[in-house]
Design an enzyme around this catalytic site. Structure first.
Site, short mmCIF file in Angstrom:
data_model
loop_
_atom_site.label_atom_id
_atom_site.label_comp_id
_atom_site.label_asym_id
_atom_site.label_seq_id
_atom_site.Cartn_x
_atom_site.Cartn_y
_atom_site.Cartn_z
N TRP A 36 6.11 8.89 15.67
CA TRP A 36 5.99 8.06 14.46
C TRP A 36 4.55 7.91 14.03
O TRP A 36 3.66 7.77 14.86
CB TRP A 36 6.56 6.67 14.76
CG TRP A 36 6.19 5.63 13.76
CD1 TRP A 36 5.07 4.83 13.77
CD2 TRP A 36 6.91 5.26 12.58
NE1 TRP A 36 5.07 4.00 12.68
CE2 TRP A 36 6.18 4.23 11.94
CE3 TRP A 36 8.11 5.70 12.01
CZ2 TRP A 36 6.62 3.64 10.75
CZ3 TRP A 36 8.54 5.10 10.83
CH2 TRP A 36 7.80 4.08 10.21
N MET A 37 4.33 7.89 12.71
CA MET A 37 3.00 7.60 12.17
C MET A 37 3.14 6.62 11.01
O MET A 37 4.05 6.73 10.20
CB MET A 37 2.37 8.90 11.66
CG MET A 37 1.06 8.71 10.89
SD MET A 37 0.27 10.30 10.53
CE MET A 37 1.14 10.80 9.05
N ASN A 38 2.20 5.64 10.92
CA ASN A 38 2.05 4.92 9.66
C ASN A 38 0.60 4.96 9.19
O ASN A 38 0.07 6.09 9.11
CB ASN A 38 2.72 3.53 9.66
CG ASN A 38 2.36 2.59 10.77
OD1 ASN A 38 2.77 2.77 11.91
ND2 ASN A 38 1.61 1.57 10.47
N ASP A 39 -0.01 3.86 8.88
CA ASP A 39 -1.29 3.84 8.15
C ASP A 39 -2.35 4.85 8.58
O ASP A 39 -2.60 5.02 9.77
CB ASP A 39 -1.99 2.49 8.33
CG ASP A 39 -1.07 1.32 8.19
OD1 ASP A 39 0.10 1.50 7.84
OD2 ASP A 39 -1.55 0.20 8.44
N PHE A 98 -3.79 -1.85 16.37
CA PHE A 98 -3.41 -1.81 14.96
C PHE A 98 -4.52 -1.18 14.11
O PHE A 98 -5.56 -0.76 14.61
CB PHE A 98 -3.08 -3.23 14.48
CG PHE A 98 -1.63 -3.63 14.72
CD1 PHE A 98 -0.85 -3.01 15.68
CD2 PHE A 98 -1.04 -4.66 13.98
CE1 PHE A 98 0.47 -3.38 15.90
CE2 PHE A 98 0.29 -5.04 14.18
CZ PHE A 98 1.04 -4.41 15.15
N SER A 99 -4.31 -1.21 12.80
CA SER A 99 -5.16 -0.45 11.88
C SER A 99 -6.62 -0.89 11.88
O SER A 99 -6.94 -2.04 12.22
CB SER A 99 -4.60 -0.56 10.47
OG SER A 99 -3.47 0.28 10.37
N ARG A 166 -5.91 -8.92 10.30
CA ARG A 166 -5.91 -7.52 10.74
C ARG A 166 -6.47 -6.53 9.72
O ARG A 166 -6.68 -6.84 8.56
CB ARG A 166 -4.48 -7.08 11.10
CG ARG A 166 -3.47 -7.23 9.99
CD ARG A 166 -2.09 -6.78 10.49
NE ARG A 166 -1.05 -7.00 9.49
CZ ARG A 166 -0.37 -8.15 9.37
NH1 ARG A 166 -0.60 -9.17 10.17
NH2 ARG A 166 0.54 -8.27 8.42
C1 FRU Z 1 0.42 -1.82 7.54
C2 FRU Z 1 0.42 -2.44 8.92
C3 FRU Z 1 -0.94 -3.00 9.23
C4 FRU Z 1 -0.96 -2.99 10.74
C5 FRU Z 1 -0.19 -1.74 11.05
C6 FRU Z 1 0.63 -1.80 12.30
O1 FRU Z 1 1.35 -0.84 7.34
O2 FRU Z 1 1.42 -3.43 9.00
O3 FRU Z 1 -1.19 -4.26 8.67
O4 FRU Z 1 -2.26 -2.97 11.24
O5 FRU Z 1 0.64 -1.49 9.95
O6 FRU Z 1 1.13 -0.55 12.64
#
Ligand code: FRU
Length: 488
Positions: A36-39, A98-99, A166
């Site tokens: 999985w990947m997000n930000d 986190f980010s 964050r």
């Molecule tokens: C945004 C977020 C950030 C957080 C990260 C966690 O998409 O919710 O605020 O640092 O994703 O994965």
């Protein structure tokens, strides 16, 4: 020292990367090696190349305990995977790394990120704590600072949430480092805090740069703050948005807040608010300053509420094509980085065409394309482009000059879950004239309207053999269409 958690993550991605068929991967979009990947995180330049880190869970295709993945690129299009940079392995980030962002200090690459942990309160209840932390490295391996966290709850303005704090974005200005970071005000909605430091370890709270005041969503995530032409731009990704007309679709949104910044007084004066992207899949953008002065933005090409990815795949997550930002006529424009043009193959061109009903154009088809369609002024009701099409599937882009609406619709794109499938924006001046540039890749459609005036980004998971494109109209439309195949 590389922790056991990080070693394990690196071993996992090594193994999976060999197993995953390269043919599954998009052509010119960055995709997560596995899981999985997000930000996007730490989008920056260091030792002559662009670095991109990202929110990462290498053991499964759903969000989970957050790591930082890592990649580099020279031209913003062709990426090279590097070993995962950080894993949750300390008391202050046990619940997730986190980010955050990356910046150079004394020759080292420094990562500023949010450490998430659980604490037990005096009444016995568990609570989340978010603090800002530092890791220092050489471009591949990073050591978390022994004095972490570098910014904790005691440095928050009074009344701010201890749980929602964050996504630090750090930059350097005349030898001083500044950080903007998302926080939740006592009114329950977002505020963007500014801190400063001379050495990245000792920070001072400066001011509140801007506040939501419960106007645009709730918590503001992933801020970025930078000069652009003669303005200053604050980018935020608000949670819990409620749609207003065609603006601010429900859920997680993205916004440019543009205005001026008084550096001495550290005061930001907001002049206008602009949706960053009108599509179904775009969140948490982050920017980097290129060597030639261009401000370049990349975003996670997905949304939290629509978890769309091809069934059976062991990787779930892509980034957008990086975009160049500029300001024209009081608006922020976005266009794909010019580096993409190096990956264009042969050009197919149909100039001065005319449609009244429907038509197919020789050579205009495919799933990896850089396609431009220019509509001439005229008295027509509707013009539509259908793409990723065969007898079962298609996605459409529809322009109605009378309403000045441009609509993307993926209802028939082949996904068998029920989720948001359509989005619209206002475009054009009512004359019928419109220019669309469409970057089509295996699983995505990025639409840039009128040379970057607005953008609309969405995923599709249509089988690759659906590669037809055709044009429909109600009324007579004069138009031109030209495209290049993209190959990497
Ligand atoms: C945004 C977020 C950030 C957080 C990260 C966690 O998409 O919710 O605020 O640092 O994703 O994965």
């Amino acid at each position: 020292m590389i922790s056991e958690n990080l070693k394990q993550a690196r071993a996992q991605e090594e193994k999976k990367r060999k197993e995953i068929d390269m043919a599954q991967r998009p052509c010119c979009h960055f995709s997560v090696p596995t899981g999985w990947m997000n930000d996007p995180n730490g989008f920056s330049r260091y030792q002559g190349v662009y670095h991109l880190f990202y929110q990462y869970y290498p053991y499964g295709t759903a969000w989970n305990s957050m790591h930082w993945g890592h990649a580099v690129t020279e031209d913003l299009i062709r990426w090279k995977y590097l070993p995962a940079a950080m894993a949750p392995d300390q008391a202050y980030d046990a619940e997730g790394v986190f980010s955050g962002s990356a910046v150079e200090y004394q020759g080292k690459q420094c990562l500023l990120y949010t450490g998430v942990s659980q604490v037990r309160l005096p009444d016995g209840k568990q609570a989340v704590r978010q603090t800002q932390c530092l890791a220092v490295g050489d471009g591949t391996d990073y050591e978390k600072y022994s004095g972490n966290p570098v910014i904790s709850a005691d440095m928050l303005p009074q009344g701010s949430s201890l749980e929602d704090f964050r996504d630090p974005k750090v930059w350097e200005e005349d030898g001083t480092y500044y950080m903007v970071v998302g926080s939740r005000h006592a009114d329950g909605s977002g505020q963007i805090l500014l801190y400063s430091s001379e050495n990245l370890t000792e920070w001072k709270f400066e001011t509140v740069i801007d506040r939501c005041r419960n106007r645009y969503g709730k918590m503001w995530e992933c801020p970025d703050f930078f000069p652009l032409d003669d303005k200053q731009v604050l980018v935020v990704s608000p949670q819990d948005m409620q749609a207003e007309g065609l603006e601010f679709h429900n859920g997680n949104g993205t916004m440019f807040l543009a205005g001026t910044y008084d550096r001495e007084k550290k005061e930001f004066h907001r002049e206008w608010v602009q949706t960053v992207d009108y599509g179904l899949d775009f969140y948490a953008p982050q920017t980097v300053l290129a060597e030639d002065g261009r401000r370049i933005m990349i975003a996670w090409m997905k949304s939290w509420d629509n978890n769309m990815f091809p069934e059976g795949y062991e990787w779930n997550g892509m980034m957008t094509i990086p975009r160049e930002l500029s300001i024209r006529d009081g608006r922020i424009y976005q266009n794909p980085v010019r580096e993409l043009e190096a990956y264009r193959g042969e050009k197919t061109e149909h100039m001065g065409f005319n449609v009244d009903g429907e038509c197919w154009l020789q050579g205009i088809s495919g799933r990896m394309l850089d396609l431009t369609v220019e509509l001439e002024p005229g008295n027509y009701e509707l013009f539509q482009i259908r793409l990723a099409e065969n007898d079962r599937f298609h996605s459409s882009i529809t322009y109605r000059p009378g309403q000045r609406t441009l609509t993307f619709d993926r209802t028939y794109s082949g996904y068998c879950r029920d989720m948001a499938a359509t989005r619209s924006l206002y475009a054009g001046d009512g004359s019928g004239k419109l220019k669309l540039r469409i970057i089509l890749d295996k699983y995505s459609v990025e639409i840039f309207v009128n040379d970057g005036q607005s953008a609309l980004t969405s995923l599709i998971v249509t089988p690759q053999e659906a590669d037809g494109i055709h044009f429909l109209s109600e009324g007579e439309v004069d138009f031109s269409a030209y495209c290049w195949e993209l190959n990497l």
